[in-house]
Design a protein around this motif. Sequence first.
Motif, PDB file in Angstrom:
ATOM      1  N   ARG A  73      47.205  33.014  45.842  1.00 15.48           N
ATOM      2  CA  ARG A  73      47.223  31.716  45.171  1.00 15.48           C
ATOM      3  C   ARG A  73      46.518  31.817  43.833  1.00 15.48           C
ATOM      4  N   ASP A  74      46.741  30.827  42.961  1.00 19.67           N
ATOM      5  CA  ASP A  74      46.093  30.872  41.651  1.00 19.67           C
ATOM      6  C   ASP A  74      44.823  30.043  41.594  1.00 19.67           C
ATOM      7  N   HIS A  75      44.575  29.189  42.617  1.00 20.39           N
ATOM      8  CA  HIS A  75      43.325  28.429  42.627  1.00 20.39           C
ATOM      9  C   HIS A  75      43.025  27.973  44.044  1.00 20.39           C
ATOM     10  N   CYS A  76      41.780  27.538  44.266  1.00 23.69           N
ATOM     11  CA  CYS A  76      41.394  26.993  45.565  1.00 23.69           C
ATOM     12  C   CYS A  76      40.144  26.146  45.394  1.00 23.69           C
ATOM     13  N   ASP A  77      39.837  25.355  46.410  1.00 22.17           N
ATOM     14  CA  ASP A  77      38.555  24.664  46.512  1.00 22.17           C
ATOM     15  C   ASP A  77      37.711  25.486  47.469  1.00 22.17           C
ATOM     16  N   PHE A  90      37.509  36.042  40.120  1.00 18.95           N
ATOM     17  CA  PHE A  90      37.665  34.595  40.158  1.00 18.95           C
ATOM     18  C   PHE A  90      36.712  33.977  39.151  1.00 18.95           C
ATOM     19  N   ALA A 111      37.086  26.845  37.512  1.00 17.66           N
ATOM     20  CA  ALA A 111      38.184  26.130  36.865  1.00 17.66           C
ATOM     21  C   ALA A 111      37.633  25.275  35.726  1.00 17.66           C
ATOM     22  N   ALA A 125      34.947  20.780  37.714  1.00 19.06           N
ATOM     23  CA  ALA A 125      35.281  21.698  38.798  1.00 19.06           C
ATOM     24  C   ALA A 125      34.345  21.597  39.990  1.00 19.06           C
ATOM     25  N   ASP A 152      36.172  24.101  42.543  1.00 20.77           N
ATOM     26  CA  ASP A 152      37.508  24.526  42.133  1.00 20.77           C
ATOM     27  C   ASP A 152      37.423  25.847  41.379  1.00 20.77           C
ATOM     28  N   LEU A 153      38.099  26.861  41.921  1.00 16.69           N
ATOM     29  CA  LEU A 153      38.077  28.193  41.331  1.00 16.69           C
ATOM     30  C   LEU A 153      39.481  28.630  40.936  1.00 16.69           C
ATOM     31  N   ILE A 154      39.542  29.387  39.851  1.00 19.87           N
ATOM     32  CA  ILE A 154      40.768  30.091  39.468  1.00 19.87           C
ATOM     33  C   ILE A 154      40.690  31.479  40.068  1.00 19.87           C
ATOM     34  N   SER A 211      40.387  37.296  35.205  1.00 19.30           N
ATOM     35  CA  SER A 211      39.799  36.321  34.266  1.00 19.30           C
ATOM     36  C   SER A 211      39.543  36.959  32.912  1.00 19.30           C
TER      37      SER A 211
END
Length: 394
Positions: free
Chosen positions: A125-129, A361, A364, A368, A383-385, A389
């Motif tokens: 995935r490209d992001h998550c909590d 990671f 975000a 965030a 919230d992380l990308i 990076s």
Amino acid sequence: MPSDNDFDLFSPPAAEDPFTVYDDIRGRCPVVHSENHGGYWIATSYQAVDDVAKNPELFSSVSISVPKNAFGDDLAERPPITLDPPRHAPFRRTLLPAFSPRQIRMLEPSVREHARELLAHMVGRDHCDAAAEYAKKIPSRFMARMIGCDDDRQDEFAERMRALLEANEMDEIQAAMAFTQPFLDELIEQRRRDPGDDLVSCVLSAEIDGRPLTGPELIGSLVLIITAGIDTTWSALGSSLWHLARHPEDRKRLVADPGLIPTAVEEFLRAFSPVQIARVVTRDTEFHGAQLAEGDSVLLGIPSANRDTEEFPGAGRVDIGREVNRHLAFGVGIHRCIGSSMARMEMRIALEEWLRAIPEFTLAPGDAVKWSTGHVWGPRRLDLILGSSEGQSS
């Protein structure tokens, strides 16, 4: 009188790093006063916190919250943390088998397996909590197994604990207790009929003054141990990932040298100590230049103590290789956290598995992070990308 009338435990000033909120206060006085919530004192220096925690005769644990009724009558009794000597030690000894090295070894594989299961849904995935999807779920599952919750009811357990952990106002706490208590009552009755080596069975076998626990004491003890075991680890793990998302040099160092992770865990606990609880003054006294009166509440500002430059050189800097680290994140004295070894194990495994699966990671952009307030501080949203990076600003 030393004072800091604007400080509010439940509304700390907004900041990129909320753990710096005490820096100015501590620099002015080791013990300060806030007039919020009926008024309370705050021990801000390492020495002052240590002195409060190690003197239960002068600083009673009869109430551990600010204000004293913050958790309502239903949770007023929460042994062993609300017990003073000599009642405290026998109760605590009853709980020790549930937190033994043997128990840690038995449960460690399940923590690693669960971490890998959670990460399998994030990789690619490209992001998550990371707070909601990972940091909260690790200790929730762990605690469900500690209390002997059946596998098919662990999601129900997690939902009922979520209601308690996220309640802030008195009416929310009461509603959460009404939602949670039937589940605990059912579990207690199961263990009365069929005791085991789980946490509920340990609490059921405990006594206070030679008698079994009353209903409120039993529920209060279980709620304390369960929520403390989830909330503190959730918060500390989330803060650790928050730091690594903002500091690629530390993230890359741990990816390259996973053997450093246990040392880094201690530093994260120091720099981002999530918990601060209170004591009640038993008699009028002068303490670190402050005149305290019988009945006053004194908050142990552990996040402040752990950033005291008198104790920690370069205290404002996170040094994941810090070798001497006598932090107070788990408390000190007779009420030092009984589950500290388990919390360390959970954090170590969670970070090992995260960095193995998601080595890159960043935080975000925008809003965030949402921080909790009150007696436990930590990210409730993070919230992380996920992924490379390179070229992004940290």
